[in-house]
Design a protein around this motif. Structure first.
Motif, PDB file in Angstrom:
ATOM      1  N   TYR A 215       0.829  -1.235   0.107  1.00  0.00           N
ATOM      2  CA  TYR A 215       0.039  -0.071  -0.150  1.00  0.00           C
ATOM      3  C   TYR A 215       0.756   1.174   0.065  1.00  0.00           C
ATOM      4  O   TYR A 215       0.556   2.305  -0.182  1.00  0.00           O
ATOM      5  CB  TYR A 215      -0.930  -0.114   1.022  1.00  0.00           C
ATOM      6  N   THR A 216       2.404   1.182   0.324  1.00  0.00           N
ATOM      7  CA  THR A 216       2.975   2.487   0.352  1.00  0.00           C
ATOM      8  C   THR A 216       4.279   2.331  -0.297  1.00  0.00           C
ATOM      9  O   THR A 216       4.843   3.473  -0.478  1.00  0.00           O
ATOM     10  CB  THR A 216       3.243   2.791   1.971  1.00  0.00           C
ATOM     11  N   GLY A 217       4.686   1.112  -0.681  1.00  0.00           N
ATOM     12  CA  GLY A 217       5.960   0.922  -1.277  1.00  0.00           C
ATOM     13  C   GLY A 217       7.134   1.338  -0.445  1.00  0.00           C
ATOM     14  O   GLY A 217       8.221   1.637  -1.163  1.00  0.00           O
ATOM     15  N   VAL A 243      -1.045   9.571   7.530  1.00  0.00           N
ATOM     16  CA  VAL A 243       0.125   9.663   6.776  1.00  0.00           C
ATOM     17  C   VAL A 243       1.207   8.969   7.798  1.00  0.00           C
ATOM     18  O   VAL A 243       1.361   8.709   9.000  1.00  0.00           O
ATOM     19  CB  VAL A 243       0.940  11.058   6.780  1.00  0.00           C
ATOM     20  N   ILE A 244       1.969   8.220   6.848  1.00  0.00           N
ATOM     21  CA  ILE A 244       3.416   7.332   7.494  1.00  0.00           C
ATOM     22  C   ILE A 244       4.548   8.524   7.250  1.00  0.00           C
ATOM     23  O   ILE A 244       4.818   8.662   6.093  1.00  0.00           O
ATOM     24  CB  ILE A 244       3.525   5.992   6.627  1.00  0.00           C
ATOM     25  N   PHE A 245       5.270   8.655   8.158  1.00  0.00           N
ATOM     26  CA  PHE A 245       6.657   9.316   8.122  1.00  0.00           C
ATOM     27  C   PHE A 245       7.491   8.493   8.203  1.00  0.00           C
ATOM     28  O   PHE A 245       7.743   8.005   9.214  1.00  0.00           O
ATOM     29  CB  PHE A 245       6.612  10.504   9.185  1.00  0.00           C
ATOM     30  N   THR A 260      10.366   9.979   2.250  1.00  0.00           N
ATOM     31  CA  THR A 260       9.573  11.075   1.949  1.00  0.00           C
ATOM     32  C   THR A 260       7.996  10.635   2.730  1.00  0.00           C
ATOM     33  O   THR A 260       7.812   9.437   2.728  1.00  0.00           O
ATOM     34  CB  THR A 260       9.248  11.616   0.721  1.00  0.00           C
ATOM     35  N   PRO A 261       7.390  11.576   3.368  1.00  0.00           N
ATOM     36  CA  PRO A 261       5.919  11.015   4.007  1.00  0.00           C
ATOM     37  C   PRO A 261       5.134  10.515   2.860  1.00  0.00           C
ATOM     38  O   PRO A 261       5.109  10.701   1.637  1.00  0.00           O
ATOM     39  CB  PRO A 261       5.467  12.220   4.512  1.00  0.00           C
ATOM     40  N   VAL A 262       4.362   9.473   3.197  1.00  0.00           N
ATOM     41  CA  VAL A 262       3.373   8.754   2.322  1.00  0.00           C
ATOM     42  C   VAL A 262       1.904   8.854   2.845  1.00  0.00           C
ATOM     43  O   VAL A 262       1.805   8.440   3.991  1.00  0.00           O
ATOM     44  CB  VAL A 262       3.874   7.457   1.930  1.00  0.00           C
ATOM     45  N   LYS A 263       0.990   9.368   2.016  1.00  0.00           N
ATOM     46  CA  LYS A 263      -0.658   9.124   2.317  1.00  0.00           C
ATOM     47  C   LYS A 263      -0.757   7.705   2.579  1.00  0.00           C
ATOM     48  O   LYS A 263      -0.647   7.030   1.550  1.00  0.00           O
ATOM     49  CB  LYS A 263      -1.216   9.874   1.459  1.00  0.00           C
ATOM     50  N   ALA A 344       6.113  10.784  -5.720  1.00  0.00           N
ATOM     51  CA  ALA A 344       6.389  11.337  -4.556  1.00  0.00           C
ATOM     52  C   ALA A 344       6.048  10.269  -3.529  1.00  0.00           C
ATOM     53  O   ALA A 344       6.563  10.394  -2.365  1.00  0.00           O
ATOM     54  CB  ALA A 344       5.588  12.626  -4.396  1.00  0.00           C
ATOM     55  N   SER A 345       4.767   9.423  -3.773  1.00  0.00           N
ATOM     56  CA  SER A 345       4.691   8.434  -2.574  1.00  0.00           C
ATOM     57  C   SER A 345       5.547   7.381  -2.451  1.00  0.00           C
ATOM     58  O   SER A 345       5.683   6.830  -1.491  1.00  0.00           O
ATOM     59  CB  SER A 345       3.092   7.861  -3.013  1.00  0.00           C
ATOM     60  N   LEU A 346       6.342   7.223  -3.615  1.00  0.00           N
ATOM     61  CA  LEU A 346       7.666   6.206  -3.453  1.00  0.00           C
ATOM     62  C   LEU A 346       8.610   6.783  -2.978  1.00  0.00           C
ATOM     63  O   LEU A 346       9.936   6.097  -2.796  1.00  0.00           O
ATOM     64  CB  LEU A 346       7.580   5.607  -4.966  1.00  0.00           C
ATOM     65  N   GLY A 347       8.738   7.934  -2.847  1.00  0.00           N
ATOM     66  CA  GLY A 347      10.239   8.855  -2.405  1.00  0.00           C
ATOM     67  C   GLY A 347      11.113   8.672  -3.909  1.00  0.00           C
ATOM     68  O   GLY A 347      12.228   8.662  -3.612  1.00  0.00           O
ATOM     69  N   LEU A 348      10.656   8.814  -5.047  1.00  0.00           N
ATOM     70  CA  LEU A 348      11.530   9.063  -5.966  1.00  0.00           C
ATOM     71  C   LEU A 348      11.386  10.183  -6.875  1.00  0.00           C
ATOM     72  O   LEU A 348      10.350  11.009  -6.731  1.00  0.00           O
ATOM     73  CB  LEU A 348      11.062   7.747  -7.241  1.00  0.00           C
ATOM     74  N   THR A 349      12.215  10.491  -7.749  1.00  0.00           N
ATOM     75  CA  THR A 349      11.976  11.688  -8.589  1.00  0.00           C
ATOM     76  C   THR A 349      11.261  11.255  -9.709  1.00  0.00           C
ATOM     77  O   THR A 349      11.179   9.858 -10.011  1.00  0.00           O
ATOM     78  CB  THR A 349      13.292  11.958  -9.245  1.00  0.00           C
TER      79      THR A 349
END
Length: 372
Positions: A215-217, A243-245, A260-263, A344-349
């Motif tokens: 669900y968050t990667g 949110v998961i920080f 990065t934070p993910v919803k 953004a949800s995966l913390g990638l560019t």
């Protein structure tokens, strides 16, 4: 002609116990001296850390000089002593320095050539692992040159980057893996498939790991460090904001391992509320600290249990915990989520996301394909 003295290194020694049994333990060989580490054969990481600490305590490495006179071991020692703690992953840096010292320690800086780097990659037996270690060697050399000066800074030749993994889970495979985590085992193939449930539920803790991963990667290490409260040792699940920080308070991050934070998805939020109640949290009292735990204790190495769940689900050896992250990226692309939001949800560019996952989008290059 006398041989060069080898630098301190790890050695696996068989020791006879009082009951007559043989136990293998790691020692540090330094010339004729043998220093006990207190680490058993399977405690390789701990033994490497002990060696790194020993090197830091024993030697006062020279500062600056000719590359033909400075040993690589001295460069690594200074980097370990002065810089490793401020890197984004200090423990991994210490372990890499231990491996590098074993191979390069007694060599001169001027001996670092392309062939020697390729020989190390063969010695390391893994392309990705050798590349990470050689990147640390390059960083150590640059740090030494910047702080103390070398007449010639050698170039470190890195192996090619590994090809990105294409493996991801289908919806049915993800469901099978979750069933296996909850104690079920798959039997048969095709129409004759049936499931049986084990009496001992030793894989239940993995269900949380799998759901968070899909669900968050989030990467495996960050999932294992997630907690129900803010801390300096791991991220936090904030159920009030959904949110998961992923980043711990004050944690330094590697440029290629963004946290990065993910919803959180609504379904995951519902699971997380239930997990927190099961972990003993209420308005009046605090419960267990770690989100993913085994009988209340944090998990450091889930790989054995994951292999068991994978086998029970009838999945192949190519399914690793990191595949959960690829599954998230692939499913986002298949759902047509905008690249900037998915990245953004995966913390990638955006560039990294599009290069790795965008070809899974059902509308991938559709306008270009139908342009004429």
């Amino acid at each position: 002609m006398p041989q060069k003295r080898k630098p301190p290194r790890l050695w696996l020694r068989a020791e006879k116990q009082r009951d007559g049994t043989i136990r293998n333990t790691w020692i540090i060989k330094d010339g004729t001296a043998n220093i006990r580490t207190g680490c058993l054969e399977d405690q390789v990481d701990e033994a490497e850390t002990k060696l790194a600490e020993y090197l830091a305590e024993k030697y006062e490495a020279p500062r600056g000089g000719r590359s033909s006179e400075i040993k690589v071991g001295d460069v690594l020692t200074i980097y370990l002593d002065e810089k490793s703690e401020s890197t984004s992953r200090p423990k991994e840096t210490e372990q890499a320095i231990s491996r590098l010292n074993e191979f390069f320690g007694d060599k001169l800086v001027s001996e670092i050539k392309g062939k020697l780097c390729r020989d190390f990659a063969v010695h390391r037996k893994t392309q990705s692992g050798s590349r990470r270690d050689l990147e640390i060697l390059r960083a150590a050399l640059r740090y030494y040159h910047k702080e103390y000066g070398l007449d010639v800074l050698p170039a470190v030749t890195l192996p090619e980057k590994s090809v990105p993994r294409e493996r991801y889970l289908t919806r049915s495979e993800a469901a099978a893996l979750l069933w296996a985590c909850m104690g079920w085992e798959k039997h048969g193939e095709g129409k004759s498939v049936f499931w049986t449930r084990r009496r001992d539920q030793k894989r239940m803790h993995l269900a949380r790991l799998v759901l968070i991963g899909i669900y968050t990667g989030t990467r495996l290490g960050a999932i294992l460090n997630l907690q129900w409260m803010r801390s300096t040792t791991g991220g936090v699940v904030d159920l009030e904001r959904s949110v998961i920080f992923r980043r711990a308070d004050g944690e330094r991050m590697a440029h290629n391992k963004r946290k990065t934070p993910v919803k959180m998805a609504r379904r995951l939020v519902a699971h997380a509320h239930r997990w927190k109640r099961l972990d003993g949290w209420s308005d009046e009292k605090a419960g267990l600290r770690y989100v993913v735990n085994y009988l209340g204790d944090p998990i450091t190495k889930p790989h054995k249990a994951f292999r068991s769940a994978r086998a029970a689900a009838g999945l192949g050896e190519d399914v690793t915990p990191h595949v959960l992250r690829h599954t998230r990226g692939t499913w986002l692309a298949q759902a047509g989520v905008h690249s900037s939001e998915a990245a953004a949800s995966l913390g990638l560019t955006v560039e990294e996301y599009e290069r790795t996952y965008l070809h899974n989008d059902p509308d991938f290059q559709q306008n270009a394909a139908d342009a004429y």
